[in-house]
Design a protein around this motif. Sequence first.
Motif, PDB file in Angstrom:
ATOM      1  N   PRO A 331     -10.450   1.998   7.487  1.00 39.71           N
ATOM      2  CA  PRO A 331     -11.586   1.705   6.615  1.00 39.71           C
ATOM      3  C   PRO A 331     -12.540   0.672   7.224  1.00 39.71           C
ATOM      4  CG  PRO A 331      -9.527   1.555   5.403  1.00 39.71           C
ATOM      5  CD  PRO A 331      -9.174   1.761   6.833  1.00 39.71           C
ATOM      6  N   SER A 333     -13.860  -1.714   5.855  1.00 41.60           N
ATOM      7  CA  SER A 333     -13.581  -3.079   5.396  1.00 41.60           C
ATOM      8  C   SER A 333     -12.705  -3.828   6.392  1.00 41.60           C
ATOM      9  CB  SER A 333     -12.941  -3.064   4.014  1.00 41.60           C
ATOM     10  OG  SER A 333     -12.069  -1.973   3.860  1.00 41.60           O
TER      11      SER A 333
ATOM     12  N   PHE B 116      -9.386  -3.049   2.206  1.00 46.47           N
ATOM     13  CA  PHE B 116      -8.834  -2.399   3.392  1.00 46.47           C
ATOM     14  C   PHE B 116      -7.554  -1.647   3.052  1.00 46.47           C
ATOM     15  CE2 PHE B 116      -6.118  -2.590   7.196  1.00 46.47           C
ATOM     16  CZ  PHE B 116      -6.920  -1.916   8.086  1.00 46.47           C
ATOM     17  N   PHE B 117      -6.600  -2.353   2.452  1.00 48.23           N
ATOM     18  CA  PHE B 117      -5.326  -1.694   2.164  1.00 48.23           C
ATOM     19  C   PHE B 117      -5.471  -0.666   1.049  1.00 48.23           C
ATOM     20  CE2 PHE B 117      -3.694  -5.354   4.518  1.00 48.23           C
ATOM     21  CZ  PHE B 117      -2.897  -4.676   5.419  1.00 48.23           C
ATOM     22  N   GLU B 119      -8.023   1.229   0.515  1.00 47.21           N
ATOM     23  CA  GLU B 119      -8.591   2.444   1.100  1.00 47.21           C
ATOM     24  C   GLU B 119      -7.599   3.142   2.009  1.00 47.21           C
ATOM     25  OE1 GLU B 119     -12.679   2.366   2.750  1.00 47.21           O
ATOM     26  OE2 GLU B 119     -12.782   0.424   1.737  1.00 47.21           O
ATOM     27  N   ILE B 120      -6.894   2.343   2.815  1.00 45.04           N
ATOM     28  CA  ILE B 120      -6.036   2.982   3.809  1.00 45.04           C
ATOM     29  C   ILE B 120      -4.843   3.652   3.137  1.00 45.04           C
ATOM     30  CG2 ILE B 120      -4.424   1.147   4.519  1.00 45.04           C
ATOM     31  CD1 ILE B 120      -5.513   1.942   7.412  1.00 45.04           C
ATOM     32  N   ARG B 124      -4.193   7.859   3.004  1.00 43.52           N
ATOM     33  CA  ARG B 124      -2.971   8.454   3.534  1.00 43.52           C
ATOM     34  C   ARG B 124      -2.133   9.114   2.443  1.00 43.52           C
ATOM     35  NH1 ARG B 124      -0.996   4.455   8.394  1.00 43.52           N
ATOM     36  NH2 ARG B 124      -2.929   4.639   9.569  1.00 43.52           N
TER      37      ARG B 124
END
Lengths: 370, 332
Positions: A331, A333, B116-117, B119-120, B124
């Motif tokens: 991402p 971010s 970040f986490f 989205e990631i 997945r």
Amino acid sequence: MTEQRIALPAAKDPLLRIVRRPPVSQSTAWKIRALALVAALLTTSLLILLLGHNPIAVYADLINGALGTKTARIETIKITIPLLIAALSVAITFKMQFWNIGTEGQILAGGIAATYFALFWVDKLPRPALLLVMMLAGCLAGALWAAIPALFKARWGTNETLFTLMLNYIALGIVKYLQAGPWKKPGGFPKIPMFDQAARLPKLFGVHIGWVIAIALVVLVYIYMKHTKHGYEITVVGQSKETARYAGMNVSRIIIRTMVVAGALAGLIGFLQVSGANYSLSENTAGGVGFTAISVAWLSQMNPLAMVIVSAFIAILEKGSNRIQTTFAIPASAADVITGTLLFFMLGCEFFINYRIIFRHKEKEVPQNG
Amino acid sequence: MDNLVNLFYAAVLAGAPLLYGTLGEILTEKSGNLNMGVEGMMYMGAIGGLSTIYFYEMYCGAMANQLLCLVLAVAGSFLCGALGALIFSFLTITLRANQNVTGLTLTIFGTGFGNFFGEIIGSRSASNYMTISTEAKAAFANHNLLPFLANSDSAFLQGLNKMFFGYNWLIYFGIAIALVMAWVLKYTRIGLNLRAVGESPATADAAGINVERYKYLATIIGGGICGIGGGYISLVISNGVWVNSCVNGKGWIAVALVIFAVWSPARALMGSLVFGGLSIMRLYIPLGIPMELYDTLPYVATIVVLIFTSVKQTKEHAQPAHCGLNYFREER
């Protein structure tokens, strides 16, 4: 409490103790900072590794995404311009220990004012006059938006961090309102119409001339901070308000004046963004620049010349993070995480520049100092 | 009347993240640390709480036990918020970095960390966004604590039930933390020592109080409490789905609420109720103001509070004297 007193080891030196270093040379200081930078990059590499990617490949792709093609380079420079000017704006207030985090709102205020003239005065003024009026209006609006918290800080000591931050949300609310209501483009989505050609900034070497203004401002702010009375006053107020008062400085006036200058710089960004980069005003006009600028200013140690490099570095990170999003599904971010980690290390490493740790067994080798 | 009950009910629900944030920051500031990173710690807590349940369900199957689900959510968000506060503590207490800038950095870092986490993990997963099972979501739903009140014929009793006994568990937990904190700060030795550290660390140090330990613990526990507020946002307000930028300034309002609550956990209850109310008032009391401007009401109100408290400035209620300043024993 009594048991704590007893627990103190009697007449034994602590395992390690911390003493202030005599000032180290600039080169040593920058060497320590470079080490911290490496440590920060290693830490983020570890994160990338944990996600199952090769850090070197990711970093290479990131740099390639930001600098690989001419279009990418132009985009990166377009990100750098507002970041650089915002960092200058943040730095002069931070130097004064005035925690202005309202740059975001001041940019929007400037953008709103510039947009007003772009939308409603476009047929009343010739192009150079229109652009000039837009620029002045932007600066003025930014300055006014910044002056409000400064007035309250100077008069009553109102907490400037929260005040300036709340003004960000209010400015954003006003933009959303204009977008949905009074300035809305006819048609479906709440959007403000694109500017007429006459209200758009001209380009030089493929990028809007904001970059020339930015470079000029770096030099101007450098001189302003280093070689003028104003700059000196800002430094003194930052070090100690009492000292400043004792020296006969009008602290209130210095606070307000500095915030007006900072706000005008931010307002100018608003103008550059609407007139040069986006050709319209939207809720993304400021897009977090005000916050990232804090990182830039701090990483540069408030030095305007260093800001050119650091803001370009952060812009590469931001632009490149879009690329790694498509290539590696990491991402965008990630840019924030990397910036945050970098800053943590930079904040931490100042300790090793200013202090030295002495272990017990090494005690005798080290000369005492105060 | 009915509308007022509904407004109160919605205000409590909307005020809960503010309550957690305010309480955490009060505890932090009582130790003399001014951690401006509440927003960041809330993001960390938001992803912490949500992902704990997400991964539990991924490896152990859908969540059947609601109590376990609540415990995991609180623990996960607490630990993540505390991690943010640990970074802050290490930098400001041990490495003596500037508290303001470290707090701002924590906000940048935490916001990135959460998004970040979120989205990631989302990208997945099979559904392409991060969410938990319906069973797990049920653990955070509002329900009637006293069913006989809800089922009674009297409108008054029904209203009473809704206003005081109709919430999810995290609301009661937050109120309990406020009461415990108020008691600890006022009536225990630990509370007295903590206040001493915040008011005058040198004096506390001379009296044999371990200043560093108090600062570390108060800041880390405070950060954990802020983190639970973040967990509330992702699990209750966003209903167990990761929404990017979900905290959206609530952490900053919490920092301001500390001033509004004059550093008193009990008054934080009132403050978060008022500001929770302001943030959802638009849906209950139309004032004829455009929606976009009405939404800025909590921020305008925060400014009014800031101005009002700074103009008034009564000495007895002021901030802990050493708040925002680092303490170096060697440089007393």
